[in-house]
Design an enzyme around this catalytic site. Structure first.
Site, PDB file in Angstrom:
ATOM      1  N   ARG A  54      46.761-115.119 -61.038  1.00 60.58           N
ATOM      2  CA  ARG A  54      47.416-115.128 -59.730  1.00 60.58           C
ATOM      3  C   ARG A  54      46.484-115.503 -58.582  1.00 60.58           C
ATOM      4  O   ARG A  54      46.845-116.298 -57.717  1.00 60.58           O
ATOM      5  CB  ARG A  54      47.975-113.730 -59.399  1.00 60.58           C
ATOM      6  CG  ARG A  54      49.379-113.487 -59.836  1.00 60.58           C
ATOM      7  CD  ARG A  54      49.556-112.016 -60.110  1.00 60.58           C
ATOM      8  NE  ARG A  54      48.691-111.655 -61.226  1.00 60.58           N
ATOM      9  CZ  ARG A  54      49.059-111.803 -62.484  1.00 60.58           C
ATOM     10  NH1 ARG A  54      50.242-112.216 -62.785  1.00 60.58           N
ATOM     11  NH2 ARG A  54      48.230-111.519 -63.479  1.00 60.58           N
ATOM     12  N   THR A  55      45.318-114.890 -58.557  1.00 63.20           N
ATOM     13  CA  THR A  55      44.450-115.121 -57.394  1.00 63.20           C
ATOM     14  C   THR A  55      44.053-116.593 -57.341  1.00 63.20           C
ATOM     15  O   THR A  55      44.198-117.261 -56.316  1.00 63.20           O
ATOM     16  CB  THR A  55      43.218-114.193 -57.462  1.00 63.20           C
ATOM     17  OG1 THR A  55      43.678-112.857 -57.611  1.00 63.20           O
ATOM     18  CG2 THR A  55      42.375-114.296 -56.205  1.00 63.20           C
ATOM     19  N   LYS A  83      23.665-122.510 -68.612  1.00 62.09           N
ATOM     20  CA  LYS A  83      22.294-123.055 -68.724  1.00 62.09           C
ATOM     21  C   LYS A  83      21.301-122.194 -67.951  1.00 62.09           C
ATOM     22  O   LYS A  83      20.121-122.486 -67.903  1.00 62.09           O
ATOM     23  CB  LYS A  83      22.247-124.476 -68.152  1.00 62.09           C
ATOM     24  CG  LYS A  83      23.130-125.474 -68.859  1.00 62.09           C
ATOM     25  CD  LYS A  83      22.869-126.859 -68.250  1.00 62.09           C
ATOM     26  CE  LYS A  83      23.900-127.859 -68.725  1.00 62.09           C
ATOM     27  NZ  LYS A  83      23.819-129.105 -67.936  1.00 62.09           N
ATOM     28  N   ARG A 104      35.270-115.305 -57.338  1.00 60.80           N
ATOM     29  CA  ARG A 104      35.434-114.078 -58.134  1.00 60.80           C
ATOM     30  C   ARG A 104      34.258-113.999 -59.086  1.00 60.80           C
ATOM     31  O   ARG A 104      33.915-114.982 -59.753  1.00 60.80           O
ATOM     32  CB  ARG A 104      36.737-114.100 -58.930  1.00 60.80           C
ATOM     33  CG  ARG A 104      36.804-112.949 -59.925  1.00 60.80           C
ATOM     34  CD  ARG A 104      38.155-112.800 -60.536  1.00 60.80           C
ATOM     35  NE  ARG A 104      39.121-112.304 -59.577  1.00 60.80           N
ATOM     36  CZ  ARG A 104      40.388-112.007 -59.876  1.00 60.80           C
ATOM     37  NH1 ARG A 104      40.819-112.168 -61.121  1.00 60.80           N
ATOM     38  NH2 ARG A 104      41.219-111.557 -58.955  1.00 60.80           N
ATOM     39  N   HIS A 132      38.493-106.360 -53.138  1.00 61.43           N
ATOM     40  CA  HIS A 132      39.420-107.472 -53.393  1.00 61.43           C
ATOM     41  C   HIS A 132      40.302-107.632 -52.149  1.00 61.43           C
ATOM     42  O   HIS A 132      41.504-107.384 -52.174  1.00 61.43           O
ATOM     43  CB  HIS A 132      40.255-107.147 -54.634  1.00 61.43           C
ATOM     44  CG  HIS A 132      40.965-108.316 -55.241  1.00 61.43           C
ATOM     45  ND1 HIS A 132      41.134-109.521 -54.599  1.00 61.43           N
ATOM     46  CD2 HIS A 132      41.573-108.455 -56.451  1.00 61.43           C
ATOM     47  CE1 HIS A 132      41.806-110.348 -55.392  1.00 61.43           C
ATOM     48  NE2 HIS A 132      42.081-109.724 -56.515  1.00 61.43           N
TER      49      HIS A 132
HETATM   50  C1  NCD Z   1      43.448-107.590 -60.133  1.00 60.29           C
HETATM   51  C2  NCD Z   1      41.959-107.857 -60.168  1.00 60.29           C
HETATM   52  O1  NCD Z   1      41.522-108.914 -60.658  1.00 60.29           O
HETATM   53  O2  NCD Z   1      41.245-107.011 -59.659  1.00 60.29           O
HETATM   54  N1  NCD Z   1      44.227-108.716 -60.398  1.00 60.29           N
HETATM   55  C3  NCD Z   1      44.620-109.532 -59.361  1.00 60.29           C
HETATM   56  O3  NCD Z   1      43.807-110.114 -58.683  1.00 60.29           O
HETATM   57  N2  NCD Z   1      45.941-109.613 -59.098  1.00 60.29           N
HETATM   58  C4  NCD Z   1      43.869-106.411 -60.922  1.00 60.29           C
HETATM   59  C5  NCD Z   1      43.524-106.341 -62.383  1.00 60.29           C
HETATM   60  O4  NCD Z   1      42.915-107.230 -62.964  1.00 60.29           O
HETATM   61  O5  NCD Z   1      43.890-105.326 -62.976  1.00 60.29           O
END
Ligand code: NCD
Length: 311
Positions: A54-55, A83, A104, A132
């Site tokens: 999703r992100t 590497k 991320r 987040h």
């Molecule tokens: C979350 C995350 O990556 O922290 N997912 C997201 O971004 N919607 C929650 C999760 O992975 O449980």
């Protein structure tokens, strides 16, 4: 506004409300009903060193719906990280290639580090068990769309409050809008002490319990989270808490009619699919809202104003 969005501390309450306001105006663009190429010529770097659906996709959708384009790190295993390239070097390069970046990374603090290394804006899409904040923007937008306000609601955060970064950022933001918080988790997965202390020192109203079912009739929002298996140092410790909270439609009999259930997704078994068709389920709308929240954020960070009136 700060150059980067690393934690919710980077935003004032006014900035949050302004972002949510812009997000609402961008709904027709996210739905594909209107084309508004505000970010034409802009390039987003999607730097995902950890799995994401999703992100990553909503950042990409947001950029493309606004006429911009995206380059992706792609599979980490086929990047120069294998590497031995440092995050610093990778991000210095991205700084030259693109206009803005979403990052991320499995390491807590990585987003701040990247933000310090780059002149372009860095948006933290999750740093280990840290923060987040872009998820929090879409969570707040979902709550505001539902209740017409953020203030004074009673919100239960449930599940993995220790390793779950979404609830770290969200609890911070909700307490700034005077929500009452109920932290529901087994003792091993409770909210880190430093976060609880920080929230309470700023006057937050927090209740801590292991009892999900007792809280259901009281709350306006139940925010379920996945137990973060990948962050456990020990498989056996995970096995002890896996599947600890699993909501089913029959558990909701005593809930307020307007209560909503949210989840950042992916769900594993925290929400039985029999809830999907109840009036309480909002997690798919919530995921959709990621597009407008990230559109609004990228416009703001890139200094692009959304034209007045309905877009
Ligand atoms: C979350 C995350 O990556 O922290 N997912 C997201 O971004 N919607 C929650 C999760 O992975 O449980």
């Amino acid at each position: 506004m700060n150059k980067d969005l690393i934690t919710m501390d980077d935003l004032t309450n006014e900035e949050i409300l302004s972002l949510l306001n812009d997000a609402e105006r961008l709904l027709p663009v996210a739905r594909g009903e209107k084309y508004l190429p505000l970010l034409q010529g802009k390039l987003l770097a999607n730097m995902f060193f950890e799995p994401s659906t999703r992100t990553r996709m909503s950042f990409e959708t947001a950029m493309k719906r606004l006429g911009g384009d995206v380059v992706n790190l792609g599979d980490v295993k086929s990047s120069s990280a294998v590497k031995g390239e440092t995050l610093y070097d990778t991000m210095r390069m991205v700084d030259g290639y693109c206009d803005i970046a979403a990052l991320r990374h499995p390491r807590q603090g990585a987003a701040q580090y990247a933000g310090d290394a780059c002149s372009i804006s860095i948006m933290n899409g999750g740093d280990g068990a840290g923060h987040h904040p872009t998820q929090t923007l879409l969570d707040l937008f979902t709550i505001q769309q539902e209740f017409g306000k953020l203030d004074g609601l009673k919100v239960a955060l449930v599940g993995d409050l220790r390793y779950g970064r979404t609830v770290h950022s969200l609890s911070h933001a909700l307490s700034r809008f005077n929500c009452e918080l109920i932290f529901i988790s087994p003792a091993q997965l409770s909210m880190p002490d430093e976060i609880v202390e920080d929230l309470t020192s700023h006057g937050a109203n927090i209740m801590i319990t292991e009892d999900l079912y007792g809280a259901i009739p009281e709350v306006d929002v139940i925010y379920m989270t996945r137990i973060q298996k990948e962050r456990f140092p020990d498989e056996d410790e995970y096995a002890k808490v896996a599947g600890i909270y699993c909501l089913e439609a029959s558990d909701l009999a005593g809930a307020k009619g307007e209560m909503i259930i949210m989840h950042p997704l992916p769900r594993v078994n925290e929400i039985n699919p029999d809830i999907d068709s109840t009036r309480h389920a909002r997690y798919f709308e919530q995921a959709f809202n990621g597009v407008v929240a990230r559109m609004s954020l990228m416009c703001k960070l890139l200094g692009v104003t959304i034209p007045g009136g309905d877009v």
